[in-house]
Design an enzyme around this catalytic site. Structure first.
Site, PDB file in Angstrom:
ATOM      1  N   PHE A   1     -10.461 -34.903  -3.918  1.00  0.00           N
ATOM      2  CA  PHE A   1     -11.578 -34.145  -4.853  1.00  0.00           C
ATOM      3  C   PHE A   1     -12.364 -33.321  -4.035  1.00  0.00           C
ATOM      4  CE2 PHE A   1     -13.072 -35.707  -9.221  1.00  0.00           C
ATOM      5  CZ  PHE A   1     -11.630 -35.577  -9.810  1.00  0.00           C
TER       6      PHE A   1
ATOM      7  N   GLN B   1     -24.865 -28.140 -12.895  1.00  0.00           N
ATOM      8  CA  GLN B   1     -23.724 -27.970 -12.606  1.00  0.00           C
ATOM      9  C   GLN B   1     -22.645 -26.998 -13.434  1.00  0.00           C
ATOM     10  OE1 GLN B   1     -20.657 -31.220 -11.386  1.00  0.00           O
ATOM     11  NE2 GLN B   1     -21.341 -30.338  -9.518  1.00  0.00           N
TER      12      GLN B   1
ATOM     13  N   HIS C   1     -18.746 -26.609 -14.069  1.00  0.00           N
ATOM     14  CA  HIS C   1     -17.558 -26.812 -13.665  1.00  0.00           C
ATOM     15  C   HIS C   1     -16.574 -25.862 -13.425  1.00  0.00           C
ATOM     16  CE1 HIS C   1     -13.644 -29.295 -13.076  1.00  0.00           C
ATOM     17  NE2 HIS C   1     -14.455 -30.344 -13.004  1.00  0.00           N
TER      18      HIS C   1
ATOM     19  N   LEU D   1     -12.719 -29.723 -20.621  1.00  0.00           N
ATOM     20  CA  LEU D   1     -12.469 -29.895 -19.289  1.00  0.00           C
ATOM     21  C   LEU D   1     -11.190 -29.977 -18.645  1.00  0.00           C
ATOM     22  CD1 LEU D   1     -14.091 -29.999 -16.579  1.00  0.00           C
ATOM     23  CD2 LEU D   1     -13.597 -32.763 -16.630  1.00  0.00           C
TER      24      LEU D   1
ATOM     25  N   GLU E   1     -10.918 -31.581 -12.194  1.00  0.00           N
ATOM     26  CA  GLU E   1     -10.845 -31.507 -10.674  1.00  0.00           C
ATOM     27  C   GLU E   1      -9.797 -32.018 -10.086  1.00  0.00           C
ATOM     28  OE1 GLU E   1     -14.522 -30.920  -8.771  1.00  0.00           O
ATOM     29  OE2 GLU E   1     -13.838 -32.208  -7.054  1.00  0.00           O
TER      30      GLU E   1
ATOM     31  N   ARG F   1     -18.046 -27.946  -6.069  1.00  0.00           N
ATOM     32  CA  ARG F   1     -18.046 -27.297  -7.333  1.00  0.00           C
ATOM     33  C   ARG F   1     -18.973 -25.996  -7.397  1.00  0.00           C
ATOM     34  NH1 ARG F   1     -17.836 -32.529 -11.572  1.00  0.00           N
ATOM     35  NH2 ARG F   1     -15.635 -33.187 -10.890  1.00  0.00           N
TER      36      ARG F   1
ATOM     37  N   HIS G   1     -21.381 -28.434 -17.051  1.00  0.00           N
ATOM     38  CA  HIS G   1     -21.072 -29.565 -17.098  1.00  0.00           C
ATOM     39  C   HIS G   1     -21.821 -30.733 -16.818  1.00  0.00           C
ATOM     40  CE1 HIS G   1     -17.561 -32.451 -16.165  1.00  0.00           C
ATOM     41  NE2 HIS G   1     -17.976 -32.549 -14.967  1.00  0.00           N
TER      42      HIS G   1
ATOM     43  N   ARG H   1     -23.696 -31.815  -7.291  1.00  0.00           N
ATOM     44  CA  ARG H   1     -22.998 -33.295  -7.323  1.00  0.00           C
ATOM     45  C   ARG H   1     -21.387 -33.276  -6.999  1.00  0.00           C
ATOM     46  NH1 ARG H   1     -19.579 -36.103 -11.271  1.00  0.00           N
ATOM     47  NH2 ARG H   1     -19.498 -34.620 -12.721  1.00  0.00           N
TER      48      ARG H   1
HETATM   49  C1  LIG Z   1     -15.713 -33.797 -19.618  1.00  0.00           C
HETATM   50  C2  LIG Z   1     -16.246 -34.504 -18.545  1.00  0.00           C
HETATM   51  C3  LIG Z   1     -15.491 -35.029 -17.508  1.00  0.00           C
HETATM   52  C4  LIG Z   1     -16.054 -35.838 -16.534  1.00  0.00           C
HETATM   53  N1  LIG Z   1     -15.173 -36.320 -15.422  1.00  0.00           N
HETATM   54  C5  LIG Z   1     -15.781 -37.171 -14.488  1.00  0.00           C
HETATM   55  C6  LIG Z   1     -15.165 -37.664 -13.644  1.00  0.00           C
HETATM   56  O1  LIG Z   1     -13.669 -37.520 -13.608  1.00  0.00           O
HETATM   57  N2  LIG Z   1     -15.733 -38.267 -12.509  1.00  0.00           N
HETATM   58  C7  LIG Z   1     -17.068 -38.404 -12.614  1.00  0.00           C
HETATM   59  O2  LIG Z   1     -17.740 -39.177 -11.580  1.00  0.00           O
HETATM   60  N3  LIG Z   1     -17.871 -37.956 -13.429  1.00  0.00           N
HETATM   61  C8  LIG Z   1     -17.188 -37.161 -14.338  1.00  0.00           C
HETATM   62  N4  LIG Z   1     -18.039 -36.594 -15.422  1.00  0.00           N
HETATM   63  C9  LIG Z   1     -19.476 -37.056 -15.263  1.00  0.00           C
HETATM   64  C10 LIG Z   1     -19.481 -38.287 -16.167  1.00  0.00           C
HETATM   65  O3  LIG Z   1     -18.698 -38.657 -17.035  1.00  0.00           O
HETATM   66  C11 LIG Z   1     -21.089 -38.623 -16.856  1.00  0.00           C
HETATM   67  O4  LIG Z   1     -21.851 -38.185 -16.098  1.00  0.00           O
HETATM   68  C12 LIG Z   1     -21.224 -40.054 -17.002  1.00  0.00           C
HETATM   69  O5  LIG Z   1     -19.997 -40.616 -17.579  1.00  0.00           O
HETATM   70  C13 LIG Z   1     -22.436 -40.377 -18.230  1.00  0.00           C
HETATM   71  O6  LIG Z   1     -22.352 -41.633 -18.395  1.00  0.00           O
HETATM   72  P1  LIG Z   1     -23.784 -42.275 -18.858  1.00  0.00           P
HETATM   73  O7  LIG Z   1     -23.686 -43.641 -19.305  1.00  0.00           O
HETATM   74  O8  LIG Z   1     -24.965 -41.687 -18.394  1.00  0.00           O
HETATM   75  O9  LIG Z   1     -23.851 -41.434 -20.506  1.00  0.00           O
HETATM   76  P2  LIG Z   1     -22.740 -41.137 -21.725  1.00  0.00           P
HETATM   77  O10 LIG Z   1     -21.645 -41.852 -21.464  1.00  0.00           O
HETATM   78  O11 LIG Z   1     -23.054 -39.735 -22.087  1.00  0.00           O
HETATM   79  O12 LIG Z   1     -23.645 -42.089 -22.810  1.00  0.00           O
HETATM   80  C14 LIG Z   1     -24.852 -41.634 -23.255  1.00  0.00           C
HETATM   81  C15 LIG Z   1     -25.313 -42.907 -24.495  1.00  0.00           C
HETATM   82  O13 LIG Z   1     -26.519 -42.561 -24.984  1.00  0.00           O
HETATM   83  C16 LIG Z   1     -26.588 -42.622 -26.188  1.00  0.00           C
HETATM   84  N5  LIG Z   1     -27.905 -41.951 -26.624  1.00  0.00           N
HETATM   85  C17 LIG Z   1     -28.126 -40.785 -26.149  1.00  0.00           C
HETATM   86  N6  LIG Z   1     -29.076 -40.524 -27.027  1.00  0.00           N
HETATM   87  C18 LIG Z   1     -29.647 -41.487 -27.697  1.00  0.00           C
HETATM   88  C19 LIG Z   1     -30.770 -41.592 -28.730  1.00  0.00           C
HETATM   89  N7  LIG Z   1     -31.644 -40.790 -28.890  1.00  0.00           N
HETATM   90  N8  LIG Z   1     -30.741 -42.806 -29.309  1.00  0.00           N
HETATM   91  C20 LIG Z   1     -29.745 -43.732 -29.148  1.00  0.00           C
HETATM   92  N9  LIG Z   1     -28.860 -43.449 -28.457  1.00  0.00           N
HETATM   93  C21 LIG Z   1     -28.689 -42.394 -27.782  1.00  0.00           C
HETATM   94  C22 LIG Z   1     -25.482 -42.293 -26.738  1.00  0.00           C
HETATM   95  O14 LIG Z   1     -24.916 -42.723 -28.012  1.00  0.00           O
HETATM   96  C23 LIG Z   1     -24.319 -42.826 -25.612  1.00  0.00           C
HETATM   97  O15 LIG Z   1     -23.940 -44.064 -25.908  1.00  0.00           O
HETATM   98  C24 LIG Z   1     -17.490 -35.927 -16.605  1.00  0.00           C
HETATM   99  C25 LIG Z   1     -18.077 -35.395 -17.652  1.00  0.00           C
HETATM  100  C26 LIG Z   1     -17.558 -34.838 -18.469  1.00  0.00           C
HETATM  101  C27 LIG Z   1     -18.422 -34.138 -19.542  1.00  0.00           C
END
Ligand SMILES: Cc1cc2nc3c(=O)[nH]c(=O)nc-3n(C[C@H](O)[C@H](O)[C@H](O)COP(=O)(O)OP(=O)(O)OC[C@H]3O[C@@H](n4cnc5c(N)ncnc54)[C@H](O)[C@@H]3O)c2cc1C
Length: 566
Positions: free
Chosen positions: A118, A232, A234, A244, A247, A279, A344, A379
């Site tokens: 990566f 960031q 992407h 997306l 990468e 990135r 991203h 990141r």
């Molecule tokens: C398309 C894409 C691909 C990616 N690929 C990678 C990768 O390959 N490797 C890597 O390391 N990172 C990757 N990332 C980044 C990574 O996926 C995310 O940063 C990470 O998964 C975020 O996880 P999280 O648990 O913080 O939030 P999320 O998985 O976004 O979960 C947020 C949660 O909060 C809840 N929520 C939000 N607001 C409220 C509210 N007001 N009330 C109640 N519930 C609420 C939502 O319902 C959800 O359940 C990628 C990101 C994207 C967008």
């Protein structure tokens, strides 16, 4: 009123990890999510998760220390090095733990967890499950939450974090199905509410649910927000939808090509690194190619995978092939994929230490909404999935210890909070305003795209901050919301847009003041990194007039700041 010892807001990887850890330690934990946990945006992650396992050819001598160095260098030295060390040291263990839970990682010939290269990392370190790593992780952890019987409130939309006298007492939720507000009192609350990409426009890889409201709720409750100006982009969002293209495409050997048929990255970084620079650098290089007329239709470049061959594309990147075929009719086996840089990830977020603690007693944050400072100003791919599971789990443990001895939450602040939210709802249904909230949102997002994007300058950002103030004024005169009792999405979006406006303001004001270029924050009027005086974290605190900015020391460690060459 519902009462639990510990409430986690967010059903993505960070929230699930925290809830499972607390439940394993015998804590009464509830998970609240506005959507079903398995629909959280973590499920969209494709490429992989970093850990110095040393399983791949070329990474046999990898160590957590090298992982930490790459992360700190990638962050342009703004990351807090103690937090980075914790994350990188924990990585191999947590990946094996996930494997033992049943996560279907892709395998090497010897049956070990496979790893791919990566960006910004000298060796193949990114563990992956085909190109659906986040989906596999999310389903694996959701299964565990079912196994451990974590109490889950789904389609509960949190609209307020209740804090009084620097002590958190719980959250006020809006039950989307019933249309009622439900207070949940708790000794400890963790926000794991995900990213803020939708503050920007449709040119983002983020789901519509990644709104940044969690950050805004914390901000309104008096919690400081850290380093939020670092956004960031992407390199490879599919053109035009911005879905997306992982990468992992470049990790597997894909090329970036301009309209002259040239692998232009050789003009920006060493031939050894090429498409696998960090990135921020690849996105800026691509944007430069487009601005200088070497893009296609002045809008996109090509991601060429054809030389990888059909078998490899089918095995390692099947989801990418499907998306490309379904959304732009391009089969990457035969033709290059049109791509452009797309918003991203938010490096900043709710200010936490390395234990997920904030300065408010009983309030914690983890995952993308938080800023434990492991990413600094840029990141590395594969470090965010890692951050969610490492700090989610750490937070679950820290909160379990806290909750065992903490006093019960107080009723008074919760009742006040409930009344405020009911009154806000009522106010939203009334009034003579005629502004359309969705027009305000569209204008806001376009503004950020245009003026607080990959390349930034003072004049643009002054215009942006001024316009955000005007949009906030107009938002005070929005039309009344619809009054349907069940699934009142008009109320939900009204609340989200209020959050978008303040989140955007924190980004723009912080970026305007930071007169240097560091990581993803590139100022054409200050194109160099300026450690003196800018080697410091931005802290934004809420005031009715807009964010009040101050600064906080970066916790350095063994890696001295150096010029960032690739
Ligand atoms: C398309 C894409 C691909 C990616 N690929 C990678 C990768 O390959 N490797 C890597 O390391 N990172 C990757 N990332 C980044 C990574 O996926 C995310 O940063 C990470 O998964 C975020 O996880 P999280 O648990 O913080 O939030 P999320 O998985 O976004 O979960 C947020 C949660 O909060 C809840 N929520 C939000 N607001 C409220 C509210 N007001 N009330 C109640 N519930 C609420 C939502 O319902 C959800 O359940 C990628 C990101 C994207 C967008």
């Amino acid at each position: 009123m519902l009462v639990h010892d510990f409430v986690v807001v967010g059903g993505g990887l960070a929230g699930l990890s925290a809830a499972i850890e607390a439940k394993k330690r015998g804590i009464d934990v509830a998970l609240v999510s506005k959507i079903h946990p398995v629909r959280s945006h973590s499920g969209a992650a494709q490429g992989g998760v970093n850990a110095a396992l040393g399983n791949a050819e070329g990474s046999k001598d990898d160590t957590p220390e090298r992982h930490a160095y790459d992360t700190v260098k990638g962050s342009d030295f703004l990351a807090d090095q103690d937090a980075v060390k914790i994350m990188c040291d924990a990585a191999p263990g947590i990946i094996l733990e996930l494997e033992h839970m049943g996560l279907p990682f892709s395998r090497t010939k010897e049956g070990k967890i496979a790893q791919r290269p990566f960006g910004g990392q000298g060796v193949p370190r990114t563990c992956y499950g085909s190109d659906r790593t986040g989906l596999y992780m999310l389903n694996t952890l959701y299964e565990q939450s079912v196994k451990y019987k974590v109490k889950t409130y789904v389609e509960f939309f949190v609209t307020k974090l209740v804090v009084q006298n620097d002590r958190c007492h719980g959250v006020i939720c809006f039950n989307l199905e019933s249309g009622e507000f439900v207070p949940i009192a708790a000794k400890a609350v963790m926000f794991a509410t995900g990213g803020s990409g939708r503050v920007y426009s449709a040119n983002t890889t983020n789901a519509h649910t990644s709104t940044g409201l969690g950050v805004a709720l914390a901000y309104w409750a008096g919690v400081p927000i850290k380093d939020f100006e670092f956004i960031q982009f992407h390199p490879t969002g599919l053109y035009p939808s911005s879905i997306l293209m992982t990468e992992g495409c470049r990790g597997e050997g894909g090329y970036l090509v301009n309209n002259k048929g040239e692998r232009f990255m050789k003009n920006y970084v060493s031939e050894k690194v090429m498409e696998l620079a960090p990135r921020d650098i690849v996105a800026r290089s691509m944007q430069t190619e487009i601005i200088e007329g070497r893009g296609f239709e002045d809008a996109y470049l090509h991601l060429d995978l054809r030389h990888l061959g059909e078998a490899k594309i089918r095995e390692r990147l099947p989801g990418i092939r499907d998306l490309s075929m379904n959304f732009v009719g391009v089969d990457p086996v035969k033709d290059p994929i049109p791509v452009r840089p797309s918003q991203h990830y938010t490096m900043g977020g709710i200010d936490t230490n390395e234990k997920t603690e904030t300065e408010i007693t009983g309030f914690y944050a983890a995952g993308e909404c938080a800023c434990a400072s492991v990413h600094g100003s840029n990141r590395l791919g594969g470090n965010s999935l890692l951050e969610t599971v490492v700090f989610g789990k750490i937070g679950g443990g820290v909160i379990s210890d806290f909750a065992k001895d903490a006093a019960a939450p107080k009723d008074g602040p919760m009742k006040d909070g409930l009344k405020e939210e009911q009154a806000r709802f009522e106010a939203c249904t009334k009034g003579s305003g005629d502004e359309n909230p969705y027009d305000i949102k569209t204008e806001l997002s376009q503004l950020l795209d245009d003026k607080v994007g990959i390349f930034r300058n003072k004049a643009d950002m002054e215009a942006a901050t001024q316009k955000i103030r005007e949009l906030k004024k107009r938002f005070e005169k929005v039309r009344p919301i619809k009054t349907n009792k069940t699934f009142n999405y008009d109320f939900l979006w009204m609340s989200e847009i209020a959050g978008n406006l303040d989140a955007a303001q924190i980004v723009a004001e912080g970026a305007l003041v930071r007169e240097e270029s560091r990581g993803a924050h590139f100022r054409t009027d200050f194109p160099k990194r300026r450690d003196d005086p800018w080697m410091k974290h931005t802290i934004a605190r809420y005031s009715a007039d807009g964010p009040v900015l101050s600064y906080k020391e970066v916790r350095m460690g063994q890696f001295e700041p150096e010029e960032r060459k690739y």
